[in-house]
Scaffold this motif. Structure first.
Motif, mmCIF file in Angstrom:
data_model
loop_
_atom_site.group_PDB
_atom_site.id
_atom_site.type_symbol
_atom_site.label_atom_id
_atom_site.label_comp_id
_atom_site.label_asym_id
_atom_site.label_seq_id
_atom_site.Cartn_x
_atom_site.Cartn_y
_atom_site.Cartn_z
ATOM 1 N N ALA A 124 38.109 37.912 49.800
ATOM 2 C CA ALA A 124 38.640 39.159 49.237
ATOM 3 C C ALA A 124 39.763 38.867 48.243
ATOM 4 O O ALA A 124 39.838 39.484 47.175
ATOM 5 C CB ALA A 124 39.130 40.075 50.351
ATOM 6 N N HIS A 125 40.618 37.928 48.592
ATOM 7 C CA HIS A 125 41.726 37.534 47.709
ATOM 8 C C HIS A 125 41.175 36.997 46.387
ATOM 9 O O HIS A 125 41.650 37.377 45.304
ATOM 10 C CB HIS A 125 42.574 36.474 48.423
ATOM 11 C CG HIS A 125 43.954 36.311 47.912
ATOM 12 N ND1 HIS A 125 44.240 35.613 46.769
ATOM 13 C CD2 HIS A 125 45.135 36.756 48.394
ATOM 14 C CE1 HIS A 125 45.548 35.615 46.569
ATOM 15 N NE2 HIS A 125 46.116 36.306 47.541
ATOM 16 N N LEU A 126 40.197 36.135 46.481
ATOM 17 C CA LEU A 126 39.561 35.578 45.284
ATOM 18 C C LEU A 126 38.880 36.660 44.457
ATOM 19 O O LEU A 126 39.038 36.713 43.231
ATOM 20 C CB LEU A 126 38.534 34.511 45.677
ATOM 21 C CG LEU A 126 39.085 33.167 46.104
ATOM 22 C CD1 LEU A 126 38.059 32.397 46.930
ATOM 23 C CD2 LEU A 126 39.499 32.358 44.868
ATOM 24 N N ASP A 127 38.149 37.515 45.114
ATOM 25 C CA ASP A 127 37.413 38.558 44.407
ATOM 26 C C ASP A 127 38.376 39.493 43.675
ATOM 27 O O ASP A 127 38.115 39.892 42.535
ATOM 28 C CB ASP A 127 36.533 39.336 45.381
ATOM 29 C CG ASP A 127 35.447 40.117 44.685
ATOM 30 O OD1 ASP A 127 34.914 39.643 43.664
ATOM 31 O OD2 ASP A 127 35.121 41.226 45.170
ATOM 32 N N ASP A 128 39.487 39.831 44.308
ATOM 33 C CA ASP A 128 40.484 40.696 43.678
ATOM 34 C C ASP A 128 41.101 40.044 42.441
ATOM 35 O O ASP A 128 41.510 40.738 41.518
ATOM 36 C CB ASP A 128 41.610 41.047 44.658
ATOM 37 C CG ASP A 128 41.161 42.016 45.743
ATOM 38 O OD1 ASP A 128 40.095 42.658 45.589
ATOM 39 O OD2 ASP A 128 41.893 42.141 46.752
ATOM 40 N N ALA A 129 41.189 38.727 42.426
ATOM 41 C CA ALA A 129 41.836 38.002 41.329
ATOM 42 C C ALA A 129 40.859 37.517 40.263
ATOM 43 O O ALA A 129 41.277 36.918 39.273
ATOM 44 C CB ALA A 129 42.617 36.811 41.896
ATOM 45 N N ARG A 130 39.601 37.766 40.450
ATOM 46 C CA ARG A 130 38.569 37.204 39.568
ATOM 47 C C ARG A 130 38.853 37.418 38.081
ATOM 48 O O ARG A 130 38.875 36.469 37.301
ATOM 49 C CB ARG A 130 37.205 37.773 39.922
ATOM 50 C CG ARG A 130 36.095 37.217 39.058
ATOM 51 C CD ARG A 130 34.746 37.867 39.351
ATOM 52 N NE ARG A 130 33.702 37.080 38.746
ATOM 53 C CZ ARG A 130 32.652 36.599 39.382
ATOM 54 N NH1 ARG A 130 32.472 36.840 40.659
ATOM 55 N NH2 ARG A 130 31.761 35.878 38.744
ATOM 56 N N ALA A 131 39.040 38.641 37.667
ATOM 57 C CA ALA A 131 39.244 38.930 36.234
ATOM 58 C C ALA A 131 40.501 38.229 35.707
ATOM 59 O O ALA A 131 40.496 37.712 34.586
ATOM 60 C CB ALA A 131 39.330 40.432 36.008
ATOM 61 N N ASP A 132 41.545 38.202 36.516
ATOM 62 C CA ASP A 132 42.805 37.569 36.097
ATOM 63 C C ASP A 132 42.666 36.056 35.981
ATOM 64 O O ASP A 132 43.269 35.445 35.104
ATOM 65 C CB ASP A 132 43.922 37.887 37.094
ATOM 66 C CG ASP A 132 44.191 39.373 37.232
ATOM 67 O OD1 ASP A 132 43.788 40.139 36.332
ATOM 68 O OD2 ASP A 132 44.799 39.764 38.239
#
Length: 147
Positions: A124-132
């Motif tokens: 979830a942490h990775l997915d939330d940061a994907r675009a950034d």
């Protein structure tokens, strides 16, 4: 702040000592850079402090923001069990080592698929940061190394 010029060389753009990392302090820093002639900024890479990201957007309109992968890794490590960190870190680094945009995104998907079942908070942490984290893929591949 350092920058990469059109020739691919790094340059020091400015240095300022501040007593805190507030939006106001970052606004003053970026406003000073702009006042001294900084123009044409295409990409800014930094940590994800809200005040910093907001100051970048306010002072460097049109610039893309890229989350610093070193700072992000430190943030991700906080939600990742110590025993799993070496494997997660290796997989995360493999994302950045891909040859083109499509491969970067495919490798990121593999990372999510790999950690999702056993480490849902990490996924979830990775997915939330994907675009950034993957903003660099919007730029030509030959300059990814400088980014």
């Amino acid at each position: 702040a350092t920058g990469v010029n059109a020739d691919g060389h790094r340059e020091v753009l400015g240095v300022k000592v501040a007593t805190s990392e507030t939006k106001q302090a970052w606004n003053a820093f970026f406003a000073d850079l702009v006042a001294r002639g900084l123009t044409g900024t295409l990409l800014v890479t930094s940590d994800a402090h809200a005040g910093l990201v907001e100051a970048i957007a306010a002072n460097l309109p049109g610039a893309t923001w890229q989350r610093c992968r070193t700072h992000y890794a430190a943030n991700l490590m906080q939600v990742c069990p110590k025993s799993a960190w070496p494997a997660v870190k290796t997989m995360l680094h493999s994302v950045y080592d891909q040859v083109d945009t499509e491969a970067v995104h495919a490798q990121f998907d593999k990372l999510l698929d790999s950690v999702g079942p056993s480490l849902p908070k990490v996924a979830a942490h990775l997915d939330d940061a994907r675009a950034d984290l993957l903003a660099f893929t919007g730029f030509p591949q030959p300059i990814w190394r400088q980014i």
